[in-house]
Design an enzyme around this catalytic site. Structure first.
Site, PDB file in Angstrom:
ATOM      1  N   LYS A  84      45.199  41.096  22.050  1.00 31.34           N
ATOM      2  CA  LYS A  84      44.356  39.925  22.244  1.00 31.34           C
ATOM      3  C   LYS A  84      43.185  39.932  21.265  1.00 31.34           C
ATOM      4  O   LYS A  84      43.062  40.822  20.414  1.00 31.34           O
ATOM      5  CB  LYS A  84      43.876  39.869  23.696  1.00 31.34           C
ATOM      6  CG  LYS A  84      45.026  39.951  24.714  1.00 31.34           C
ATOM      7  CD  LYS A  84      44.573  39.712  26.121  1.00 31.34           C
ATOM      8  CE  LYS A  84      44.382  38.249  26.395  1.00 31.34           C
ATOM      9  NZ  LYS A  84      44.140  37.985  27.833  1.00 31.34           N
TER      10      LYS A  84
ATOM     11  N   ASP B 116      47.082  30.566  22.409  1.00 30.94           N
ATOM     12  CA  ASP B 116      45.968  30.475  23.340  1.00 30.94           C
ATOM     13  C   ASP B 116      45.248  29.137  23.232  1.00 30.94           C
ATOM     14  O   ASP B 116      44.644  28.821  22.204  1.00 30.94           O
ATOM     15  CB  ASP B 116      44.983  31.620  23.070  1.00 30.94           C
ATOM     16  CG  ASP B 116      43.818  31.620  24.039  1.00 30.94           C
ATOM     17  OD1 ASP B 116      44.047  31.357  25.228  1.00 30.94           O
ATOM     18  OD2 ASP B 116      42.683  31.872  23.598  1.00 30.94           O
TER      19      ASP B 116
ATOM     20  N   ARG C  19      47.871  40.046  62.811  1.00 30.02           N
ATOM     21  CA  ARG C  19      47.112  39.475  61.705  1.00 30.02           C
ATOM     22  C   ARG C  19      47.472  40.094  60.362  1.00 30.02           C
ATOM     23  O   ARG C  19      47.665  39.392  59.366  1.00 30.02           O
ATOM     24  CB  ARG C  19      45.606  39.620  61.982  1.00 30.02           C
ATOM     25  CG  ARG C  19      44.694  39.167  60.852  1.00 30.02           C
ATOM     26  CD  ARG C  19      45.097  37.857  60.206  1.00 30.02           C
ATOM     27  NE  ARG C  19      45.381  36.812  61.192  1.00 30.02           N
ATOM     28  CZ  ARG C  19      46.148  35.756  60.950  1.00 30.02           C
ATOM     29  NH1 ARG C  19      46.756  35.612  59.779  1.00 30.02           N
ATOM     30  NH2 ARG C  19      46.361  34.850  61.877  1.00 30.02           N
TER      31      ARG C  19
ATOM     32  N   GLU D 159      48.193  37.525  20.728  1.00 34.72           N
ATOM     33  CA  GLU D 159      47.508  36.285  21.072  1.00 34.72           C
ATOM     34  C   GLU D 159      46.916  35.679  19.802  1.00 34.72           C
ATOM     35  O   GLU D 159      46.194  36.360  19.058  1.00 34.72           O
ATOM     36  CB  GLU D 159      46.393  36.565  22.075  1.00 34.72           C
ATOM     37  CG  GLU D 159      45.605  35.337  22.484  1.00 34.72           C
ATOM     38  CD  GLU D 159      44.447  35.684  23.380  1.00 34.72           C
ATOM     39  OE1 GLU D 159      44.502  35.348  24.572  1.00 34.72           O
ATOM     40  OE2 GLU D 159      43.476  36.305  22.886  1.00 34.72           O
TER      41      GLU D 159
ATOM     42  N   LYS E  67      46.503  38.242  36.358  1.00 34.81           N
ATOM     43  CA  LYS E  67      45.440  37.684  37.205  1.00 34.81           C
ATOM     44  C   LYS E  67      45.923  37.637  38.654  1.00 34.81           C
ATOM     45  O   LYS E  67      46.140  36.576  39.247  1.00 34.81           O
ATOM     46  CB  LYS E  67      45.041  36.303  36.706  1.00 34.81           C
ATOM     47  CG  LYS E  67      44.414  36.331  35.326  1.00 34.81           C
ATOM     48  CD  LYS E  67      44.086  34.932  34.817  1.00 34.81           C
ATOM     49  CE  LYS E  67      43.490  34.994  33.416  1.00 34.81           C
ATOM     50  NZ  LYS E  67      43.207  33.648  32.865  1.00 34.81           N
TER      51      LYS E  67
END
Length: 279
Positions: A168, A218, A101, A197, A136
């Protein structure tokens, strides 16, 4: 950019944690098998995909019993088709059952990542745009999924918070302005690339004046993307990000931008259907 063949250096540690999670104090069901029993097995795919994760699969059985022999009939980055035999295994039965597994989890997940990435890459084929990943990723599997992105034909964005600046919205707010944030970045690590950004064409202008190398556009719509490309005129690289789906990615690429980053390729991944059977 990392070479597609360059494996991460944390495979042994990642596999060790995965085995500890699954095996715990011991595989009590495998103890039902005689300790000296041996077996053969094969892994097949139930669907078409891009294979990825051989090194993780092998490492699982290496850590459980290094006498297990694995013979692969394909390699990472190759297309596989339904009912194709991917590899054969031979060795002591108990560790073969114990590792099944965990080994398949790695192979299914990373193949799923590579397969999804290739869908996006194919969608922009013929344009100048490259498909990038993001941060992410699934916790603990950053390096593994970044490798899978390369196997699928994509490119890696920064690996973490340490190898490139991405200024950002919250960084800009905390620093006071785009120009101040970029200037501070230049002073602290002049050898690293600086990406900013931006959320409007006026911020595009400000980032250009600050001499950022890459602008992350963005959630720009197609009209704004066209305007940004015309405004920048190759003075910086342009990256589109935010809600870019497979259905719309071709139109985004055809605006003339350099990169499209897609978080869904790694965070929304669906595992490929693989199966291991004793022979």
């Amino acid at each position: 950019m990392m070479n597609i063949l360059q494996l991460p250096n944390d495979i042994a540690q990642v596999v060790q944690r995965a085995l500890a999670e699954d095996v715990g104090s011991g595989d009590i069901t495998a103890q039902l098998i005689l300790p000296n029993a041996s077996a053969k097995a094969q892994v097949i795919t139930r669907e078409s995909a891009i294979l990825c994760g051989i090194a993780w699969f092998n490492e699982v059985f290496q850590q459980l019993d290094n006498t297990i022999e694995i013979t692969w009939h394909t390699q990472d980055g190759e297309a596989i088709v339904p009912n194709q035999v991917l590899c054969h295994l031979q060795g002591p039965t108990r560790p073969l059952l114990t590792g099944e597994r965990t080994a398949l989890n790695f192979l299914q997940l990373l193949s799923g990542t590579a397969t999804e990435v290739q869908r996006y890459v194919k969608a922009v084929n013929g344009t100048q745009t490259q498909i990038l990943d993001t941060r992410k990723t699934l916790p603990g599997l950053r390096q593994a999924q970044k490798y899978a992105v390369r196997c699928g034909g994509g490119k890696n964005h920064r690996l973490g918070l340490y190898d490139a600046f991405l200024i950002k919205e919250n960084h800009i707010s905390a620093a006071g302005s785009i120009s101040q944030a970029v200037a501070t970045a230049r002073q602290s690590a002049p050898h690293l690339p600086v990406e900013v950004e931006v959320e409007s064409l006026s911020q595009v202008e400000e980032a250009l004046q600050a001499r950022a190398e890459i602008l992350l556009l963005d959630n720009f719509n197609l009209s704004m993307l066209h305007e940004a490309v015309a405004l920048v005129q190759s003075r910086a690289k342009l990256e589109a990000s935010g809600g870019v789906t497979l259905e719309m990615i071709r139109a985004v690429a055809e605006t003339g931008i350099d990169f499209i980053s897609v978080g869904a390729m790694t965070k929304n991944v669906r595992a490929v259907d693989l199966s291991m059977r004793m022979l």
